[in-house]
Design an enzyme around this catalytic site. Structure first.
Site, PDB file in Angstrom:
ATOM      1  N   GLY A   1      -5.285  -6.474  -8.863  1.00  0.00           N
ATOM      2  CA  GLY A   1      -5.842  -5.586  -7.844  1.00  0.00           C
ATOM      3  C   GLY A   1      -7.215  -6.017  -7.379  1.00  0.00           C
TER       4      GLY A   1
ATOM      5  N   GLY B   1     -11.191  -2.520 -11.779  1.00  0.00           N
ATOM      6  CA  GLY B   1     -11.913  -3.756 -12.070  1.00  0.00           C
ATOM      7  C   GLY B   1     -12.134  -3.975 -13.564  1.00  0.00           C
TER       8      GLY B   1
ATOM      9  N   ILE C   1     -10.051   5.844  -0.948  1.00  0.00           N
ATOM     10  CA  ILE C   1      -9.369   5.619   0.337  1.00  0.00           C
ATOM     11  C   ILE C   1      -8.529   6.848   0.720  1.00  0.00           C
ATOM     12  CG2 ILE C   1      -7.795   4.093   1.632  1.00  0.00           C
ATOM     13  CD1 ILE C   1     -10.286   2.570   0.671  1.00  0.00           C
ATOM     14  N   GLY C   2      -7.752   7.356  -0.235  1.00  0.00           N
ATOM     15  CA  GLY C   2      -6.956   8.571   0.062  1.00  0.00           C
ATOM     16  C   GLY C   2      -5.654   8.271   0.779  1.00  0.00           C
TER      17      GLY C   2
ATOM     18  N   LYS D   1       0.857  -1.189   0.000  1.00  0.00           N
ATOM     19  CA  LYS D   1       0.000   0.000   0.000  1.00  0.00           C
ATOM     20  C   LYS D   1       0.895   1.243   0.000  1.00  0.00           C
ATOM     21  CE  LYS D   1      -3.547   2.688   0.877  1.00  0.00           C
ATOM     22  NZ  LYS D   1      -4.430   2.945  -0.255  1.00  0.00           N
TER      23      LYS D   1
ATOM     24  N   CYS E   1      -2.329   8.922  -7.822  1.00  0.00           N
ATOM     25  CA  CYS E   1      -3.503   8.676  -6.991  1.00  0.00           C
ATOM     26  C   CYS E   1      -4.554   9.764  -7.220  1.00  0.00           C
ATOM     27  CB  CYS E   1      -3.139   8.639  -5.517  1.00  0.00           C
ATOM     28  SG  CYS E   1      -4.601   8.260  -4.526  1.00  0.00           S
TER      29      CYS E   1
ATOM     30  N   THR F   1      -6.190   4.027 -11.124  1.00  0.00           N
ATOM     31  CA  THR F   1      -7.638   4.060 -11.374  1.00  0.00           C
ATOM     32  C   THR F   1      -8.073   5.280 -12.203  1.00  0.00           C
ATOM     33  OG1 THR F   1      -7.874   5.153  -9.241  1.00  0.00           O
ATOM     34  CG2 THR F   1      -8.247   2.777  -9.290  1.00  0.00           C
TER      35      THR F   1
HETATM   36  C1  LIG Z   1      -9.199  -0.052  -2.585  1.00  0.00           C
HETATM   37  C2  LIG Z   1      -8.078   0.342  -3.483  1.00  0.00           C
HETATM   38  C3  LIG Z   1      -6.950   1.001  -2.952  1.00  0.00           C
HETATM   39  C4  LIG Z   1      -5.896   1.366  -3.779  1.00  0.00           C
HETATM   40  N1  LIG Z   1      -4.785   1.977  -3.236  1.00  0.00           N
HETATM   41  C5  LIG Z   1      -3.722   2.273  -4.023  1.00  0.00           C
HETATM   42  C6  LIG Z   1      -2.527   2.820  -3.462  1.00  0.00           C
HETATM   43  O1  LIG Z   1      -2.395   3.036  -2.253  1.00  0.00           O
HETATM   44  N2  LIG Z   1      -1.505   3.098  -4.314  1.00  0.00           N
HETATM   45  C7  LIG Z   1      -1.558   2.856  -5.666  1.00  0.00           C
HETATM   46  O2  LIG Z   1      -0.590   3.108  -6.385  1.00  0.00           O
HETATM   47  N3  LIG Z   1      -2.684   2.315  -6.217  1.00  0.00           N
HETATM   48  C8  LIG Z   1      -3.747   2.030  -5.435  1.00  0.00           C
HETATM   49  N4  LIG Z   1      -4.871   1.453  -5.997  1.00  0.00           N
HETATM   50  C9  LIG Z   1      -4.900   1.196  -7.456  1.00  0.00           C
HETATM   51  C10 LIG Z   1      -4.531  -0.253  -7.781  1.00  0.00           C
HETATM   52  O3  LIG Z   1      -3.231  -0.568  -7.358  1.00  0.00           O
HETATM   53  C11 LIG Z   1      -4.671  -0.516  -9.310  1.00  0.00           C
HETATM   54  O4  LIG Z   1      -3.788   0.330 -10.008  1.00  0.00           O
HETATM   55  C12 LIG Z   1      -6.085  -0.271  -9.816  1.00  0.00           C
HETATM   56  O5  LIG Z   1      -7.036  -0.718  -8.878  1.00  0.00           O
HETATM   57  C13 LIG Z   1      -6.352  -0.938 -11.167  1.00  0.00           C
HETATM   58  O6  LIG Z   1      -6.191  -2.328 -11.101  1.00  0.00           O
HETATM   59  P1  LIG Z   1      -7.420  -3.367 -10.860  1.00  0.00           P
HETATM   60  O7  LIG Z   1      -8.472  -2.993 -11.854  1.00  0.00           O
HETATM   61  O8  LIG Z   1      -6.821  -4.719 -11.067  1.00  0.00           O
HETATM   62  O9  LIG Z   1      -7.877  -3.147  -9.456  1.00  0.00           O
HETATM   63  C14 LIG Z   1      -5.949   1.091  -5.182  1.00  0.00           C
HETATM   64  C15 LIG Z   1      -7.081   0.440  -5.708  1.00  0.00           C
HETATM   65  C16 LIG Z   1      -8.128   0.058  -4.892  1.00  0.00           C
HETATM   66  C17 LIG Z   1      -9.306  -0.655  -5.497  1.00  0.00           C
END
Ligand SMILES: Cc1cc2nc3c(=O)[nH]c(=O)nc-3n(C[C@H](O)[C@H](O)[C@H](O)COP(=O)(O)O)c2cc1C
Length: 305
Positions: A267, A219, A74-75, A48, A133, A195
């Site tokens: 993720g 997702g 989340i932030g 994280k 982020c 995201t």
């Molecule tokens: C709940 C949540 C928390 C996340 N926290 C971070 C983070 O702290 N740092 C970061 O670089 N990406 C963060 N991401 C982004 C993910 O690492 C990833 O880049 C993004 O969700 C796209 O991949 P996925 O579709 O497989 O989830 C977060 C995503 C989710 C869903």
């Protein structure tokens, strides 16, 4: 047939396979999953994102399910780098998998200070610079323009000898331009995508569903766009590209690899199925055996287009 070779290289870092856990989606350091899956089978764990000082994150609600995905705001809630090194890293460090520490900051000096501090910590195998982020004020600032992305990467490069991966935002005009700037500034790899900025509204209260109003979409809903961005970027840069975005199974992962990714991050899938990444590793291996492919590197960028 002999076991297919799944090893991949991210700069000086060798991973036993290309499947890694995406930052923020695997607890704070993966520890929560210890009893559920064999963490040592993973290519790497990206922790994280951490900041210099502790952050409380955004007001709740911070998660909402959407068709084929989820929004989070989340932030970057975390206890700060010192607590991470003291409380999280020791048990994480015992795992036989690579530990990639994600760092985030408000200014270039924050990123440089985090990199300098983590440079001295032996069990940190690489850093991922989160300049993407969408959930913190100014969080996207450094990934929007090639110039500012380049400044952050150069500052981190000066502060550490460890391999660095720069995580890019899809909320930009041309992600490959940012990737090129990061490459010229000395990043060893780029990971994409973080995201997509989105929102949801409760029509009864006419209020935003998320406490932060907007959040980041992840997702399966984002997979086709992320895949296109990985394909476009990998054709422009000479460094490894790590594909992220809606990877739910081994077929999704293989699409990213064929498009040009050297490795992938899983993720949102982990929220649905804690064993998703392990099943993806098994699925890739089975596919390679079936097609008599000896080395995963033969697959990267093999798209016939
Ligand atoms: C709940 C949540 C928390 C996340 N926290 C971070 C983070 O702290 N740092 C970061 O670089 N990406 C963060 N991401 C982004 C993910 O690492 C990833 O880049 C993004 O969700 C796209 O991949 P996925 O579709 O497989 O989830 C977060 C995503 C989710 C869903």
């Amino acid at each position: 047939m002999v076991k297919p070779d799944l090893k991949v290289r991210i700069g000086a870092l060798e991973l036993k396979n290309p499947v890694t856990m995406a930052s923020g989606t695997f607890g704070s350091s993966g520890e929560e999953y210890k009893g559920l899956i064999d963490l040592s089978s993973l290519g790497a764990i990206v922790t994280k994102s951490i900041t210099l000082k502790a952050r409380e994150g955004n007001p709740p609600p911070r998660l909402v399910e959407t068709p084929s995905g989820m929004l989070n705001s989340i932030g970057i809630q975390n206890d700060g780098v010192d607590s991470f090194i003291k409380d999280k890293l020791p048990s994480l460090g015992k795992l036989r998998t690579a530990v990639i520490v994600s760092i985030a900051g408000h200014c270039i000096e924050d990123y440089a200070a985090l990199a300098a501090k983590l440079d001295k910590v032996k069990r940190v195998d690489a850093l991922e610079i989160n300049i993407s982020c969408p959930n913190v004020k100014g969080g996207l600032e450094f990934s929007r323009e090639p110039g500012s992305a380049s400044e952050v990467v150069a500052a981190v490069r000066r502060s550490t000898g460890k391999p660095i991966i720069t995580k890019l935002s899809p909320n930009v005009k041309d992600i490959s331009e940012i990737a090129l700037a990061a490459q010229e500034a000395g990043t060893d790899a780029v990971s994409l995508v973080n995201t997509f900025t989105g929102m949801a509204i409760d029509i009864d209260s006419r209020m935003p569903v998320l406490g932060n109003v907007v959040g980041g979409l992840s997702g399966p809903a984002i997979k086709p766009i992320a895949l296109r961005m990985v394909w476009e970027t990998s054709r422009k840069v000479r460094i490894p590209v790590i594909g992220i975005g809606g990877i739910m199974d081994h077929k999704d992962a293989l699409e990213f690899i064929i498009a040009g990714a050297s490795a992938v991050q899983v993720g949102t899938a982990t929220f649905v199925n804690p064993a998703a990444a392990m099943e993806i590793i098994g699925g890739i291996e089975k596919y390679m055996r079936g097609k008599k492919i000896k080395n995963i590197k033969e697959m990267t960028g093999c798209l016939k287009a």
